[in-house]
Write an enzyme that holds these catalytic residues in place. Structure first.
Site, PDB file in Angstrom:
ATOM      1  N   THR A  41       0.839  -1.199   0.000  1.00  0.00           N
ATOM      2  CA  THR A  41       0.000   0.000   0.000  1.00  0.00           C
ATOM      3  C   THR A  41       0.875   1.250   0.000  1.00  0.00           C
ATOM      4  O   THR A  41       0.654   2.186  -0.772  1.00  0.00           O
ATOM      5  CB  THR A  41      -0.877   0.004   1.283  1.00  0.00           C
ATOM      6  OG1 THR A  41      -1.630  -1.196   1.322  1.00  0.00           O
ATOM      7  CG2 THR A  41      -1.803   1.197   1.312  1.00  0.00           C
ATOM      8  N   HIS A 445      20.689  28.442  15.346  1.00  0.00           N
ATOM      9  CA  HIS A 445      19.879  29.630  15.067  1.00  0.00           C
ATOM     10  C   HIS A 445      20.187  30.137  13.667  1.00  0.00           C
ATOM     11  O   HIS A 445      21.358  30.184  13.289  1.00  0.00           O
ATOM     12  CB  HIS A 445      20.208  30.723  16.085  1.00  0.00           C
ATOM     13  CG  HIS A 445      19.463  31.994  15.833  1.00  0.00           C
ATOM     14  ND1 HIS A 445      18.122  32.126  16.113  1.00  0.00           N
ATOM     15  CD2 HIS A 445      19.862  33.179  15.287  1.00  0.00           C
ATOM     16  CE1 HIS A 445      17.726  33.354  15.772  1.00  0.00           C
ATOM     17  NE2 HIS A 445      18.765  34.003  15.267  1.00  0.00           N
TER      18      HIS A 445
HETATM   19  P1  FAD Z   1       0.897  -3.094   3.102  1.00  0.00           P
HETATM   20  O1  FAD Z   1       1.730  -1.948   2.732  1.00  0.00           O
HETATM   21  O2  FAD Z   1      -0.574  -2.950   2.978  1.00  0.00           O
HETATM   22  O3  FAD Z   1       1.386  -4.302   2.196  1.00  0.00           O
HETATM   23  C1  FAD Z   1       0.773  -5.544   2.215  1.00  0.00           C
HETATM   24  C2  FAD Z   1       1.124  -6.277   0.947  1.00  0.00           C
HETATM   25  O4  FAD Z   1       0.717  -7.630   1.088  1.00  0.00           O
HETATM   26  C3  FAD Z   1       0.444  -5.748  -0.301  1.00  0.00           C
HETATM   27  O5  FAD Z   1       1.388  -5.526  -1.312  1.00  0.00           O
HETATM   28  C4  FAD Z   1      -0.523  -6.869  -0.696  1.00  0.00           C
HETATM   29  O6  FAD Z   1      -0.696  -6.988  -2.109  1.00  0.00           O
HETATM   30  C5  FAD Z   1       0.207  -8.080  -0.160  1.00  0.00           C
HETATM   31  N1  FAD Z   1      -0.667  -9.230   0.117  1.00  0.00           N
HETATM   32  C6  FAD Z   1      -1.814  -9.263   0.836  1.00  0.00           C
HETATM   33  N2  FAD Z   1      -2.283 -10.523   0.930  1.00  0.00           N
HETATM   34  C7  FAD Z   1      -1.429 -11.296   0.232  1.00  0.00           C
HETATM   35  C8  FAD Z   1      -1.371 -12.687  -0.039  1.00  0.00           C
HETATM   36  N3  FAD Z   1      -2.255 -13.551   0.464  1.00  0.00           N
HETATM   37  N4  FAD Z   1      -0.353 -13.138  -0.810  1.00  0.00           N
HETATM   38  C9  FAD Z   1       0.577 -12.303  -1.313  1.00  0.00           C
HETATM   39  N5  FAD Z   1       0.587 -10.979  -1.061  1.00  0.00           N
HETATM   40  C10 FAD Z   1      -0.399 -10.491  -0.297  1.00  0.00           C
HETATM   41  N6  FAD Z   1       1.635   5.511   6.645  1.00  0.00           N
HETATM   42  C11 FAD Z   1       2.647   6.300   7.059  1.00  0.00           C
HETATM   43  O7  FAD Z   1       3.372   5.912   7.984  1.00  0.00           O
HETATM   44  N7  FAD Z   1       2.882   7.509   6.490  1.00  0.00           N
HETATM   45  C12 FAD Z   1       2.125   7.987   5.484  1.00  0.00           C
HETATM   46  O8  FAD Z   1       2.375   9.075   4.985  1.00  0.00           O
HETATM   47  C13 FAD Z   1       1.047   7.193   5.024  1.00  0.00           C
HETATM   48  N8  FAD Z   1       0.254   7.614   4.036  1.00  0.00           N
HETATM   49  C14 FAD Z   1      -0.767   6.822   3.590  1.00  0.00           C
HETATM   50  C15 FAD Z   1      -1.596   7.317   2.591  1.00  0.00           C
HETATM   51  C16 FAD Z   1      -2.640   6.546   2.130  1.00  0.00           C
HETATM   52  C17 FAD Z   1      -3.515   7.079   1.016  1.00  0.00           C
HETATM   53  C18 FAD Z   1      -2.858   5.251   2.671  1.00  0.00           C
HETATM   54  C19 FAD Z   1      -3.966   4.386   2.157  1.00  0.00           C
HETATM   55  C20 FAD Z   1      -2.044   4.763   3.680  1.00  0.00           C
HETATM   56  C21 FAD Z   1      -1.005   5.561   4.161  1.00  0.00           C
HETATM   57  N9  FAD Z   1      -0.172   5.127   5.196  1.00  0.00           N
HETATM   58  C22 FAD Z   1       0.842   5.933   5.643  1.00  0.00           C
HETATM   59  C23 FAD Z   1      -0.350   3.822   5.830  1.00  0.00           C
HETATM   60  C24 FAD Z   1       0.670   2.821   5.270  1.00  0.00           C
HETATM   61  O9  FAD Z   1       0.520   2.724   3.879  1.00  0.00           O
HETATM   62  C25 FAD Z   1       0.505   1.459   5.913  1.00  0.00           C
HETATM   63  O10 FAD Z   1       0.557   1.588   7.321  1.00  0.00           O
HETATM   64  C26 FAD Z   1       1.591   0.497   5.479  1.00  0.00           C
HETATM   65  O11 FAD Z   1       1.616   0.353   4.093  1.00  0.00           O
HETATM   66  C27 FAD Z   1       1.419  -0.885   6.136  1.00  0.00           C
HETATM   67  O12 FAD Z   1       2.436  -1.713   5.726  1.00  0.00           O
HETATM   68  P2  FAD Z   1       2.264  -3.300   5.694  1.00  0.00           P
HETATM   69  O13 FAD Z   1       3.591  -3.819   5.255  1.00  0.00           O
HETATM   70  O14 FAD Z   1       1.703  -3.771   6.962  1.00  0.00           O
HETATM   71  O15 FAD Z   1       1.161  -3.593   4.586  1.00  0.00           O
END
Ligand code: FAD
Ligand code: NAI
Length: 466
Positions: A41, A445
């Protein structure tokens, strides 16, 4: 059958960082990703594209409204939205390539497809009707989160959009109605407002940015209103009529009462995100979920199934990329037999608007609720020299310190560059520092960071410039 020490499902900031750390620790690791590109994401439809558009739209706004007062005379800027979207895409591509490079550099196998846990030590990866099974000593679930939906309102990503659609609109909406005054609503609302949209935000609660310090949120709301945002607090959208040229949203007071209709070209639904566990086979594998559908873990990220761990948005805690990354590092270290750890008391939060809002540690409301006696030191940017010369004086720094020990318990900033400034407070808090420590640290500063030092001095009622 391929065998690994660790298979990480998901390549968001939690997953890919976990795999890199595991590789550094000598593990043979693989990542599984169902999307066409790596990065999750955050890189594809979250942090990165939103920050690219926030930056580009801020430059547009500055060129139109701030240059002239500094004696920089330019003709009125024209928006070339396709080029702005291209700028955004270049940023995404660059970062995605960066993750691909890191996978290669660290000899991490990338297995494209949907990962399903078949039980301890076995993951099935399916793509295009074919599947393979790999064996592994440990599995980390890092499948992140998905948009939360509003009952009865169908997101088509064109007129009724989630954040994903709002990052790719093909024209500036005349009227943008945003449901939810959280981080996404205010960031993406800022983007489209700067580019010319009329923005109305409907929020269920009686305040914006729940979870942030109340005083900061109040001042931020005033600043946004001055910029042209309109807020309808204590209200909810209960339906959207899509039959006409304009969307007609039915808005009701949260407490009940007469509904009103608001017209919009685009409705953005951003009411939070939900853990994503589809297709993982968790039920069959026996991986327990909590009452909010998140993968349940113990303090060492272990799930109810031996050898299966979970991190990031799919588990409890703030849905932030840096929280996911730190958990990725910690769980890799734990799997390697080390003492991986995340300090949840010191996770900064930033809203990347203008001005920015940042925070680390406790809010005043949390301290009151916990019955902790605290002192407050505040310093406004109107009294900060650098902010004055730049004429960017909106906002203030607020430091909350323990009344007995002077230990800093929370720092909240509203102001330009607040997202960069918060980290000196985070480091101080990691080391259990006091307001006195901060106040006696020499600050260059003229910088905006001097406002942090002054707020720390203000905890002891001895700010110099106020
Ligand atoms: P994710 O980034 O969601 O990644 C999960 C991955 O797992 C995805 O690629 C998905 O395709 C894959 N996946 C899922 N199920 C399967 C499966 N069964 N098999 C294979 N692959 C799979 N956070 C910040 O800290 N700063 C920011 O500025 C910020 N801005 C954001 C703006 C927006 C518009 C959004 C929506 C979110 C934002 N976030 C921000 C939140 C941040 O994106 C998430 O907290 C972060 O991406 C979470 O990381 P993650 O690795 O847990 O999961
Ligand atoms: P959020 O949880 O920040 O805000 C959602 C808002 O919607 C809340 O204010 C909530 O009270 C309100 N709401 C809920 N139901 C509603 C309803 N029916 N009607 C009206 N209002 C309603 O969620 P958001 O903004 O969708 O962001 C999701 C996640 O993404 C957040 O957890 C955030 O941490 C992360 N994110 C982080 C960013 C950053 O760190 N800068 C930027 C963007 C997202």
């Amino acid at each position: 059958m391929a065998t690994y020490d660790l298979v990480v499902i998901g390549t968001g900031p939690g997953g890919y960082v976990c795999a890199v750390r595991a590789s550094q620790l000598g593990m043979k690791a693989a990542v599984v990703e169902k999307n066409a590109t790596l990065g999750g994401t955050c890189l594809n439809v979250g942090c990165m594209p939103s920050k690219a558009l926030l930056y580009a739209s801020e430059m547009f706004e500055e060129a139109g409204h701030s240059f002239a007062k500094m004696g920089v005379s330019v003709s009125a800027p024209k928006l070339d939205l396709p080029s702005m979207m291209n700028f955004k895409q270049q940023g995404i591509d660059g970062n995605v390539k960066g993750v691909e490079f890191l996978m290669k550099k660290n000899k991490i196998d990338v297995l494209k497809g949907t990962g399903k846990i078949l039980g301890t030590g076995k993951v099935e990866i399916s793509a295009d009707g074919k599947s393979q099974v790999v064996e592994t000593r440990s599995i980390v679930i890092a499948t992140g989160s998905d948009i939360a939906r509003l009952k009865g309102i169908e997101i088509d990503e064109t007129r009724i959009v989630s954040s994903t659609g709002a990052l790719s609109l093909d024209k500036v909406p005349g009227k943008l109605l945003i449901v939810g005054a959280g981080v996404i609503g205010l960031e993406l609302g800022s983007v489209w407002h700067r580019l010319g949209a009329e923005v109305v935000v409907v929020e269920f609660l009686d305040r914006i940015l729940p979870g942030m310090d109340g005083e900061i949120a109040k001042q931020f709301q005033r600043i946004l209103e001055k910029q042209g945002f309109a807020f309808k607090l204590g209200a909810k959208v209960t339906g959207v009529d899509t039959s006409g040229k304009m969307l007609k949203a039915r808005v009701e007071p949260a407490a009940g009462g007469a509904a009103e209709t608001l017209e919009a070209d685009v409705v953005l639904v951003c009411i939070g995100r939900a853990p994503y566990t589809d297709g993982l086979g968790l039920k069959e594998a026996g991986v327990a979920l909590d009452n909010r559908g998140r993968v349940q873990i113990d303090p060492h990220f272990a799930t109810s199934v031996k050898g299966v761990y979970a991190i990031g948005d799919v588990v409890a805690g703030p849905m932030l990329a840096h929280k996911a990354e730190d958990e990725g590092v910690a769980v890799a270290e734990i799997i390697a037999g080390q003492a991986g750890h995340v300090n949840y008391d010191v996770i900064p939060g930033v809203v990347y608007t203008t001005p920015e809002v940042s925070c680390v540690g406790k809010t005043e409301e949390e301290l009151k609720q916990a019955g902790v006696a605290y002192t407050v030191g505040k310093f406004p940017f109107t009294a900060n020299g650098r902010s004055k010369v730049n004429q960017t004086t909106d906002g203030f720094v607020k430091i909350l310190a323990d009344a007995k020990t002077d230990r800093v318990l929370g720092v909240h900033i509203i102001g330009r560059e607040a997202g960069e400034m918060i980290h000196e407070a985070a480091v101080l808090m990691e080391f259990g520092g006091s307001a006195e420590d901060l106040a006696r640290t020499c600050h260059a500063h003229p910088t905006r960071s001097e406002a942090i030092k002054e707020a720390a001095l203000a905890v002891g009622k001895r700010a110099i410039h106020m």
